[in-house]
Design a protein around this motif. Structure first.
Motif, PDB file in Angstrom:
ATOM      1  N   ALA A  71     -12.523  -1.437  -1.054  1.00  0.00           N
ATOM      2  CA  ALA A  71     -12.652  -1.294   0.443  1.00  0.00           C
ATOM      3  C   ALA A  71     -14.437  -0.714   0.627  1.00  0.00           C
ATOM      4  CB  ALA A  71     -11.770  -0.652   1.222  1.00  0.00           C
ATOM      5  N   GLY A  98     -16.816  -2.142   0.998  1.00  0.00           N
ATOM      6  CA  GLY A  98     -17.792  -2.538   2.167  1.00  0.00           C
ATOM      7  C   GLY A  98     -17.394  -2.310   3.594  1.00  0.00           C
ATOM      8  N   PHE A 113       0.810  -1.160   0.002  1.00  0.00           N
ATOM      9  CA  PHE A 113      -0.064  -0.020  -0.031  1.00  0.00           C
ATOM     10  C   PHE A 113       0.986   1.415   0.074  1.00  0.00           C
ATOM     11  CE2 PHE A 113      -3.256   3.048   1.901  1.00  0.00           C
ATOM     12  CZ  PHE A 113      -4.127   2.791   0.936  1.00  0.00           C
ATOM     13  N   VAL A 154      -6.083   5.716   4.165  1.00  0.00           N
ATOM     14  CA  VAL A 154      -6.591   4.885   5.261  1.00  0.00           C
ATOM     15  C   VAL A 154      -5.954   3.434   5.003  1.00  0.00           C
ATOM     16  CG1 VAL A 154      -8.750   3.776   6.199  1.00  0.00           C
ATOM     17  CG2 VAL A 154      -8.915   6.056   4.969  1.00  0.00           C
ATOM     18  N   TRP A 155      -5.372   3.107   6.251  1.00  0.00           N
ATOM     19  CA  TRP A 155      -4.549   1.818   6.007  1.00  0.00           C
ATOM     20  C   TRP A 155      -4.492   1.128   7.387  1.00  0.00           C
ATOM     21  CZ3 TRP A 155       0.489   1.100   8.000  1.00  0.00           C
ATOM     22  CH2 TRP A 155       1.185   0.172   7.912  1.00  0.00           C
ATOM     23  N   THR A 156      -4.523  -0.023   7.248  1.00  0.00           N
ATOM     24  CA  THR A 156      -4.143  -1.083   8.437  1.00  0.00           C
ATOM     25  C   THR A 156      -3.266  -2.030   7.959  1.00  0.00           C
ATOM     26  OG1 THR A 156      -6.258  -0.607   9.647  1.00  0.00           O
ATOM     27  CG2 THR A 156      -4.800  -2.465  10.583  1.00  0.00           C
ATOM     28  N   GLY A 176     -12.125   8.154  -2.326  1.00  0.00           N
ATOM     29  CA  GLY A 176     -12.013   7.210  -3.437  1.00  0.00           C
ATOM     30  C   GLY A 176     -11.493   5.932  -2.977  1.00  0.00           C
ATOM     31  N   THR A 177     -12.324   4.921  -3.439  1.00  0.00           N
ATOM     32  CA  THR A 177     -11.598   3.523  -2.981  1.00  0.00           C
ATOM     33  C   THR A 177     -11.772   2.690  -4.251  1.00  0.00           C
ATOM     34  OG1 THR A 177     -11.714   1.816  -1.390  1.00  0.00           O
ATOM     35  CG2 THR A 177     -13.692   2.862  -1.798  1.00  0.00           C
ATOM     36  N   ARG A 217      -5.437  -6.493  10.772  1.00  0.00           N
ATOM     37  CA  ARG A 217      -6.697  -6.182  10.292  1.00  0.00           C
ATOM     38  C   ARG A 217      -7.832  -6.869  11.059  1.00  0.00           C
ATOM     39  NH1 ARG A 217      -4.879  -5.447   3.832  1.00  0.00           N
ATOM     40  NH2 ARG A 217      -3.614  -3.791   4.161  1.00  0.00           N
ATOM     41  N   ARG A 218      -9.121  -6.375  10.755  1.00  0.00           N
ATOM     42  CA  ARG A 218     -10.067  -7.124  11.148  1.00  0.00           C
ATOM     43  C   ARG A 218     -10.378  -7.154  12.518  1.00  0.00           C
ATOM     44  NH1 ARG A 218     -13.812  -8.460   6.762  1.00  0.00           N
ATOM     45  NH2 ARG A 218     -12.377  -7.770   4.953  1.00  0.00           N
ATOM     46  N   ARG A 219      -9.690  -5.983  13.236  1.00  0.00           N
ATOM     47  CA  ARG A 219      -9.808  -5.722  14.880  1.00  0.00           C
ATOM     48  C   ARG A 219     -10.535  -4.580  15.105  1.00  0.00           C
ATOM     49  NH1 ARG A 219      -3.675  -7.310  17.157  1.00  0.00           N
ATOM     50  NH2 ARG A 219      -3.404  -8.691  15.551  1.00  0.00           N
ATOM     51  N   GLY A 220     -11.204  -3.817  14.009  1.00  0.00           N
ATOM     52  CA  GLY A 220     -11.708  -2.647  14.429  1.00  0.00           C
ATOM     53  C   GLY A 220     -10.678  -1.073  14.605  1.00  0.00           C
ATOM     54  N   ILE A 221      -9.660  -1.454  13.943  1.00  0.00           N
ATOM     55  CA  ILE A 221      -8.648  -0.313  14.219  1.00  0.00           C
ATOM     56  C   ILE A 221      -9.032   0.900  13.112  1.00  0.00           C
ATOM     57  CG2 ILE A 221      -6.190   0.168  13.651  1.00  0.00           C
ATOM     58  CD1 ILE A 221      -5.378  -2.605  14.832  1.00  0.00           C
ATOM     59  N   ALA A 222      -9.194   0.377  11.551  1.00  0.00           N
ATOM     60  CA  ALA A 222      -9.473   1.398  10.931  1.00  0.00           C
ATOM     61  C   ALA A 222     -10.856   1.971  11.335  1.00  0.00           C
ATOM     62  CB  ALA A 222      -9.495   0.894   9.318  1.00  0.00           C
ATOM     63  N   ARG A 223     -11.870   1.285  11.681  1.00  0.00           N
ATOM     64  CA  ARG A 223     -12.918   1.833  12.056  1.00  0.00           C
ATOM     65  C   ARG A 223     -12.697   2.811  13.098  1.00  0.00           C
ATOM     66  NH1 ARG A 223     -18.560   0.618  12.559  1.00  0.00           N
ATOM     67  NH2 ARG A 223     -18.178  -1.601  11.648  1.00  0.00           N
TER      68      ARG A 223
HETATM   69  C1  LIG Z   1      -9.815  -1.357   4.489  1.00  0.00           C
HETATM   70  C2  LIG Z   1      -8.822  -1.573   5.734  1.00  0.00           C
HETATM   71  C3  LIG Z   1      -8.309  -0.095   5.999  1.00  0.00           C
HETATM   72  C4  LIG Z   1      -9.612  -2.151   6.984  1.00  0.00           C
HETATM   73  O1  LIG Z   1      -8.827  -1.934   7.913  1.00  0.00           O
HETATM   74  P1  LIG Z   1      -9.192  -2.886   9.376  1.00  0.00           P
HETATM   75  O2  LIG Z   1      -8.461  -2.272  10.429  1.00  0.00           O
HETATM   76  O3  LIG Z   1      -8.960  -4.254   9.138  1.00  0.00           O
HETATM   77  O4  LIG Z   1     -10.895  -2.721   9.448  1.00  0.00           O
HETATM   78  P2  LIG Z   1     -11.759  -2.768  10.424  1.00  0.00           P
HETATM   79  O5  LIG Z   1     -11.316  -3.960  11.413  1.00  0.00           O
HETATM   80  O6  LIG Z   1     -11.931  -1.622  11.462  1.00  0.00           O
HETATM   81  O7  LIG Z   1     -13.209  -3.162   9.911  1.00  0.00           O
HETATM   82  C5  LIG Z   1     -14.538  -2.402  10.165  1.00  0.00           C
HETATM   83  C6  LIG Z   1     -15.584  -3.244   9.529  1.00  0.00           C
HETATM   84  O8  LIG Z   1     -15.460  -3.242   8.168  1.00  0.00           O
HETATM   85  C7  LIG Z   1     -15.251  -4.692   7.781  1.00  0.00           C
HETATM   86  N1  LIG Z   1     -14.172  -4.588   6.820  1.00  0.00           N
HETATM   87  C8  LIG Z   1     -12.957  -4.283   7.052  1.00  0.00           C
HETATM   88  N2  LIG Z   1     -12.255  -4.372   5.751  1.00  0.00           N
HETATM   89  C9  LIG Z   1     -13.225  -4.758   4.822  1.00  0.00           C
HETATM   90  C10 LIG Z   1     -12.968  -4.803   3.484  1.00  0.00           C
HETATM   91  N3  LIG Z   1     -11.940  -4.822   2.654  1.00  0.00           N
HETATM   92  N4  LIG Z   1     -14.215  -5.188   2.784  1.00  0.00           N
HETATM   93  C11 LIG Z   1     -15.531  -4.986   3.414  1.00  0.00           C
HETATM   94  N5  LIG Z   1     -15.649  -4.983   5.034  1.00  0.00           N
HETATM   95  C12 LIG Z   1     -14.452  -4.582   5.404  1.00  0.00           C
HETATM   96  C13 LIG Z   1     -14.929  -5.532   8.848  1.00  0.00           C
HETATM   97  O9  LIG Z   1     -15.122  -6.667   8.913  1.00  0.00           O
HETATM   98  C14 LIG Z   1     -15.824  -4.816  10.226  1.00  0.00           C
HETATM   99  O10 LIG Z   1     -17.026  -5.304  10.141  1.00  0.00           O
HETATM  100  P3  LIG Z   1     -17.730  -5.406  11.357  1.00  0.00           P
HETATM  101  O11 LIG Z   1     -17.755  -4.149  12.100  1.00  0.00           O
HETATM  102  O12 LIG Z   1     -19.113  -5.625  10.782  1.00  0.00           O
HETATM  103  O13 LIG Z   1     -16.889  -6.503  12.311  1.00  0.00           O
HETATM  104  C15 LIG Z   1      -7.613  -2.556   5.634  1.00  0.00           C
HETATM  105  O14 LIG Z   1      -8.172  -3.658   5.058  1.00  0.00           O
HETATM  106  C16 LIG Z   1      -6.519  -2.185   4.677  1.00  0.00           C
HETATM  107  O15 LIG Z   1      -5.670  -1.284   5.037  1.00  0.00           O
HETATM  108  N6  LIG Z   1      -6.701  -2.162   3.363  1.00  0.00           N
HETATM  109  C17 LIG Z   1      -5.665  -2.020   2.269  1.00  0.00           C
HETATM  110  C18 LIG Z   1      -5.745  -0.318   2.096  1.00  0.00           C
HETATM  111  C19 LIG Z   1      -7.064   0.026   1.741  1.00  0.00           C
HETATM  112  O16 LIG Z   1      -7.767  -0.898   0.617  1.00  0.00           O
HETATM  113  N7  LIG Z   1      -7.864   1.055   2.251  1.00  0.00           N
HETATM  114  C20 LIG Z   1      -8.843   1.735   1.711  1.00  0.00           C
HETATM  115  C21 LIG Z   1      -8.852   2.440   0.440  1.00  0.00           C
HETATM  116  S1  LIG Z   1      -8.090   3.780   0.491  1.00  0.00           S
END
Ligand SMILES: CC(C)(COP(=O)(O)OP(=O)(O)OC[C@H]1O[C@@H](n2cnc3c(N)ncnc32)[C@H](O)[C@@H]1OP(=O)(O)O)[C@@H](O)C(=O)NCCC(=O)NCCS
Length: 143
Positions: free
Chosen positions: A107, A109, A25, A72-74, A103-104, A79-85
């Motif tokens: 992601a 969803g 990323f 926005v990046w974790t 723009g995405t 991932r999937r621990r609520g950090i990006a939320r």
């Molecule tokens: C997208 C991203 C930021 C999510 O980070 P994360 O810390 O894993 O997200 P969270 O754990 O806070 O997820 C919050 C909710 O979104 C959901 N979710 C997370 N990533 C998802 C994805 N790629 N697609 C759909 N749903 C997603 C989780 O399951 C969670 O749902 P819940 O509240 O029902 O349990 C991470 O996957 C990432 O860094 N991806 C690569 C970079 C990217 O694509 N950034 C976004 C575009 S700029």
């Protein structure tokens, strides 16, 4: 323990850049450009596991009605621990009453769960060559 911060204190920018590259990323910013892009943002949210920065998000806001979210990046291992939320919520809490854009590619969803809705087709333009500007030309030589 995971902590979320709204300042840039303690960020090791070179380590973060290397983590972004290793995690797939990274968009070509030098370490200085990466730091400047966050420093020049109106709002940031940085996630730490101990001293290591493992998540980031930033926003540009006019302070009135419009804001734009970027970077926005974790890290994959956290991932999937609520950090990006949590990071996004910190940004959104800072801009009540504003229209927030982003723009995405893949992601949608994740953002939908935060209440974002798809937009009509957007438009964009790169002025000249991407990242080719004073932030790169003024860069001190490495070392
Ligand atoms: C997208 C991203 C930021 C999510 O980070 P994360 O810390 O894993 O997200 P969270 O754990 O806070 O997820 C919050 C909710 O979104 C959901 N979710 C997370 N990533 C998802 C994805 N790629 N697609 C759909 N749903 C997603 C989780 O399951 C969670 O749902 P819940 O509240 O029902 O349990 C991470 O996957 C990432 O860094 N991806 C690569 C970079 C990217 O694509 N950034 C976004 C575009 S700029």
């Amino acid at each position: 323990m995971i902590t979320l911060c709204t300042t840039l204190d303690g960020v090791d920018w070179e380590a973060l850049r290397l983590d972004l590259i290793a995690d797939g990323f990274h968009n070509g910013r030098s370490t200085r450009q990466l730091r400047l892009s966050f420093e020049n943002s109106t709002h940031v949210a940085m996630g730490f596991d101990g001293a290591r920065c493992i998540a980031n998000a930033r926003m540009l806001s006019d302070g009135v009605g419009n804001a734009y979210v970027l970077d926005v990046w974790t890290h994959s291992a956290w991932r999937r621990r609520g950090i990006a939320r949590r990071a996004m919520q910190l940004l959104l809490d800072a801009v009540p009453g504003q229209h927030v854009y982003l723009g995405t590619d893949d992601a949608a969803g994740f953002y939908a769960k935060l209440g974002f809705a798809p937009q009509m087709q957007g438009m964009s333009l790169i002025v000249g060559n991407y990242l080719d500007n004073a932030t790169r030309r003024d860069e001190p030589p490495p070392g």
